[in-house]
Design a protein around this motif. Structure first.
Motif, PDB file in Angstrom:
ATOM      1  N   SER A  68       5.863  -1.599   9.237  1.00 17.83           N
ATOM      2  CA  SER A  68       4.413  -1.460   9.201  1.00 17.83           C
ATOM      3  C   SER A  68       3.736  -0.740  10.475  1.00 17.83           C
TER       4      SER A  68
ATOM      5  N   GLU B 237       2.615  -3.175   4.901  1.00 18.82           N
ATOM      6  CA  GLU B 237       1.072  -3.518   4.445  1.00 18.82           C
ATOM      7  C   GLU B 237       0.875  -3.809   2.985  1.00 18.82           C
TER       8      GLU B 237
ATOM      9  N   LYS C 282       0.782  -1.209  -0.196  1.00 16.81           N
ATOM     10  CA  LYS C 282       0.083   0.110  -0.141  1.00 16.81           C
ATOM     11  C   LYS C 282       0.935   1.157   0.019  1.00 16.81           C
TER      12      LYS C 282
ATOM     13  N   SER D 275      -2.532  -8.512   7.153  1.00 15.48           N
ATOM     14  CA  SER D 275      -2.868  -7.635   6.273  1.00 15.48           C
ATOM     15  C   SER D 275      -1.334  -6.981   5.790  1.00 15.48           C
ATOM     16  N   THR D 276      -0.282  -7.678   6.405  1.00 14.33           N
ATOM     17  CA  THR D 276       1.121  -7.228   5.949  1.00 14.33           C
ATOM     18  C   THR D 276       1.585  -8.463   5.086  1.00 14.33           C
TER      19      THR D 276
END
Ligand code: TXA
Ligand code: MG
Length: 354
Positions: free
Chosen positions: A189, A104, A81, A118-119
């Protein structure tokens, strides 16, 4: 899968045709064991759920343990992201090389690859064979270490064949890994960035890039889930029961000698893992040296192969010396502790997990 194809290849003599077959194979969903500068990896197309599932199956790896994706250039915006400044600085300083960066992830990376997180961990390996396969594949390669889950990582092609022949489509490489120990993992992150797995790149190396970087005290976490899920499992362990001895070198020698006697009296086959200066001191069935006790790089390079040699010799107990604590020895001490299971007390010996 009885028909694993083996392409023997060294970094200085790369067979481009075979690289093409391997790269195409990855893109089409096949599994490939390949060398990296850290340890050998077992790879598949990181964007293809079914291909990634084959890795978990081949290794017998628990599916809550995320994979690292391997890329062949520094343009990682497609997969994550955001690339914060600290990540940019780390990439510039250490890629290609043994540093995995947690960021991420974007949705293009399936949850199977990140084990539901999510990572995602990303690294650009320095090994030419690895990078060329990724380049040809035109997709990132998800690759954990190429070993049956829980065992010491494979650092040459023979050990890949031993663990994974018949379980993967291709095995390539040949000689020993340049480094011999897994990459350092840093999670950027979160703030401050934190080292989740010590590796060849040390905390001091990393702090030169950013002072705020810290080490995750994985061993201190009792109730919380460890942030690198893989670190909670039995890991890097030989089949033998291993005991690690710390402290004054002469006292350690005495203790090991006593224990050799006791164990031999009980009929066990006993191995000793020591250093060059003491390699003739022990009356064990098998004695291996990690080299000079001050030459950490050489020890790192020999560790996994040596642990596997004890297994080849059907040793039942390994009594091991330890390194003196320093910035440089954090990673190898971490692996010795995991192999001997003496730090992570909640891990049971019969757990066949990684
Ligand atoms: O040097 C290496 O990193 C080698 C070579 C093949 O590149 N690979 C390797 O992969 O050691 P593996 O799967 O054996 O270890 C990956 C570790 C595991 O402890 C896993 O839990 C952690 O990385 N990890 C992966 N993705 C993560 C994430 N998103 N967050 C936290 N930890 C993660
Ligand atoms: Mg591993």
């Amino acid at each position: 899968m009885d028909d694993t194809i083996i392409y023997r290849m060294d970094e200085n003599l790369i067979n481009e045709k075979e690289i093409e077959i391997l790269g195409n194979g990855i893109r089409e969903g096949k599994t490939v064991c390949f060398p990296t500068e850290t340890v050998y990896g077992i790879g598949a197309n990181a964007l293809d759920e079914n291909a990634v599932l084959k890795i978990f199956k081949a290794k017998g790896r628990p599916q809550d343990n995320p994979l690292i994706i391997h890329v062949c250039d520094k343009n990682i915006e497609k997969y994550v992201k955001e690339v914060p400044d600290i990540a940019k600085k780390l990439i510039d300083a250490f890629w290609p090389g043994p540093l995995t960066i947690i960021l991420e992830k974007k949705d293009i990376i399936p949850l199977v690859t990140s084990a539901g997180l999510s990572t995602i961990g990303i690294r650009m390996p320095r090994n030419e064979i690895a990078r060329k396969i990724i380049e040809k594949a035109k997709v990132p390669i998800a690759a954990p270490s190429a070993n049956i889950s829980g065992r010491p990582s494979a650092t040459n092609i023979e050990r890949c064949i031993e663990d994974l022949f018949g379980k993967v489509d291709y095995i390539t490489g040949n000689s020993s890994s340049e480094i011999g120990l897994e990459s350092t993992i840093i999670d950027v992150s979160v703030y401050p960035p934190v080292i989740l797995r010590p590796g060849y790149i040390t905390i001091e190396d990393l702090k030169k890039v950013d002072e705020s970087i810290e080490i995750e005290k994985i061993e201190d976490i009792k109730n919380e889930k460890p942030k690198a899920p893989g670190m909670k499992y039995r890991h890097y362990a030989p089949k033998a029961i291993m005991k690690l001895y710390e402290g004054n070198t002469n006292e350690v020698e005495e203790d090991i000698k006593k224990d050799i006697m006791n164990l031999k009296m009980q009929g066990f086959k006993v191995g000793v893992l020591t250093f060059e200066d003491k390699k003739n001191s022990f009356d064990a069935d098998v004695v291996y040296s990690l080299g000079d006790r001050k030459d950490i790089k050489s020890g790192i390079n020999k560790l996994y192969e040596t642990l596997r040699l004890f297994d080849d010799n059907k040793v039942e107990y390994i009594l091991s010396e330890n390194y003196e604590k320093s910035n440089e020895t954090i990673a190898i001490i971490n692996r010795l502790k995991k192999a001997s299971l003496n730090e992570v007390m909640n891990i049971r010996r019969n757990d066949d997990n990684e």
